[in-house]
Enzyme design. Sequence first.
Site, PDB file in Angstrom:
ATOM      1  N   GLN A   1       0.719  13.213   5.750  1.00 46.45           N
ATOM      2  CA  GLN A   1       1.493  12.650   6.860  1.00 46.45           C
ATOM      3  C   GLN A   1       2.959  13.070   6.827  1.00 46.45           C
ATOM      4  O   GLN A   1       3.599  13.194   7.873  1.00 46.45           O
ATOM      5  CB  GLN A   1       1.383  11.130   6.858  1.00 46.45           C
ATOM      6  CG  GLN A   1       0.013  10.624   7.255  1.00 46.45           C
ATOM      7  CD  GLN A   1      -0.002   9.151   7.592  1.00 46.45           C
ATOM      8  OE1 GLN A   1       1.034   8.493   7.694  1.00 46.45           O
ATOM      9  NE2 GLN A   1      -1.190   8.598   7.780  1.00 46.45           N
TER      10      GLN A   1
ATOM     11  N   CYS B   1       0.700   4.668  14.632  1.00 45.88           N
ATOM     12  CA  CYS B   1       0.129   5.972  14.309  1.00 45.88           C
ATOM     13  C   CYS B   1      -0.748   5.844  13.074  1.00 45.88           C
ATOM     14  O   CYS B   1      -0.536   4.970  12.231  1.00 45.88           O
ATOM     15  CB  CYS B   1       1.234   6.998  14.083  1.00 45.88           C
ATOM     16  SG  CYS B   1       2.432   6.541  12.800  1.00 45.88           S
TER      17      CYS B   1
ATOM     18  N   HIS C   1       5.686  -0.600   4.751  1.00 48.03           N
ATOM     19  CA  HIS C   1       4.442  -0.213   5.419  1.00 48.03           C
ATOM     20  C   HIS C   1       3.296  -0.441   4.436  1.00 48.03           C
ATOM     21  O   HIS C   1       2.784   0.496   3.820  1.00 48.03           O
ATOM     22  CB  HIS C   1       4.541   1.248   5.850  1.00 48.03           C
ATOM     23  CG  HIS C   1       3.383   1.749   6.649  1.00 48.03           C
ATOM     24  ND1 HIS C   1       2.428   0.918   7.219  1.00 48.03           N
ATOM     25  CD2 HIS C   1       2.999   3.025   6.966  1.00 48.03           C
ATOM     26  CE1 HIS C   1       1.531   1.654   7.855  1.00 48.03           C
ATOM     27  NE2 HIS C   1       1.855   2.934   7.714  1.00 48.03           N
TER      28      HIS C   1
ATOM     29  N   CYS D   1      -3.647   3.406   8.891  1.00 48.97           N
ATOM     30  CA  CYS D   1      -2.476   2.532   9.023  1.00 48.97           C
ATOM     31  C   CYS D   1      -2.665   1.438  10.069  1.00 48.97           C
ATOM     32  O   CYS D   1      -1.982   0.415  10.020  1.00 48.97           O
ATOM     33  CB  CYS D   1      -1.244   3.355   9.380  1.00 48.97           C
ATOM     34  SG  CYS D   1      -0.902   4.693   8.236  1.00 48.97           S
TER      35      CYS D   1
ATOM     36  N   SER E   1       8.966   5.407   5.621  1.00 51.08           N
ATOM     37  CA  SER E   1       8.643   4.049   5.163  1.00 51.08           C
ATOM     38  C   SER E   1       8.332   4.091   3.672  1.00 51.08           C
ATOM     39  O   SER E   1       7.735   5.039   3.178  1.00 51.08           O
ATOM     40  CB  SER E   1       7.446   3.499   5.943  1.00 51.08           C
ATOM     41  OG  SER E   1       6.323   4.350   5.803  1.00 51.08           O
TER      42      SER E   1
END
Length: 391
Positions: A152, A377, A347, A92, A246
């Site tokens: 995640q 993150c 995102h 990311c 997101s």
Amino acid sequence: MTPEAVIIDVVRTPVGRGKPGGLLSGIHPVDLLAGVLDAIVGRNDLDPALVDDVIGGCVSQIGEQSYNITRNAVLAAGFPETVPGTTIDRQCGSSQQAATFAAQAVLAGHADIVIACGVESMSRVPLGSSAAGADPYGSRVRARYPEGLVNQGVSAELIAAKWGFSRAELDEFAARSHRLAAEAGESGAFATELVPVPGIDALHDETVRPATTPESLAGLNPAFRTDALAERFPELDWRITPGNSSPLTDGASAALIMSAERAEQLGLTPRARFRAFSVVGSDPLYMLTGVIPATAKVLERAGLTHDDIDAYEVNEAFASVPLAWLADTGADAAKLNPRGGAIALGHALGSSGTRLLTTLVNQLEAMGGRYGLQTMCEGGGMANATIIERL
């Protein structure tokens, strides 16, 4: 004299839903990235032949995003063939790392002008597709983590449980993100950073939902619970939903970075300078908590404290991440993501780092602030942090 790395300009596309039929889903990701490259040199009347390198972030480097998408975008943008490009993956934080590498090249005296950028078309290259059905870990990683790593979303659940955030708190933060992003959009705050996408009439962020409230989010079901995971993690009551996460997103962004000396020679006015960088590894099971030590490390390197920071951009991969960051750092919540975050603004993985930088530069200018800090993150348990100073 040590070179100074400055930011001349930052741009981004509108963000689109990362699903078929989304605003940008009809645009090839090479063309999407080429558009911001073309825009950033055009806005600054810069001869692209002067660019020493283009460093781009992209996570799913397969299919339409394979074969070094950044180099392909450089060619698609019409830059001279002499301008190189490379694509990096720090999950990311890929384009935030691209900006760090670009600034470090300038600071080291090895480059005068570098464009950092990023792109992700999650509608055309789905999340996870780069594994192509293969094992991305191998036997030695599995031996180190015999119970297995998790996605995640489960990490976000573990964080919510460890820090004790209720479902209501998570949904309240998510609603805040949409409210602030909608207010920023309606006020024209994004106007200076958004650039058109050829073939797309709209110049707005498709993922922002102004009508979102905690009450409207309360009815959504958890997104990551399975029976097997519930058995493995009996302490979880599964609070992470599509509403406090997101969304899948398409987008591209870019930052024009150069030495202060070169900017002066070209008659360009820097908007900000880079003050400090950090990157850390963290527990890959809790994978999203690296923003906390990354923030402490970058503040120490800059010789600053939280009292010095005027605005923060902490990526809202999931609501539990910035909330845990706030709880541990003690930072002023009013300074956090004042134009909304990724829960509302999306995102687009490879683009998010330079998207946050774009928003941070413009926020500091609008408020007359001096220092801004962004942190991201990252998959696998990592995080980047960057401090910039408005000029």
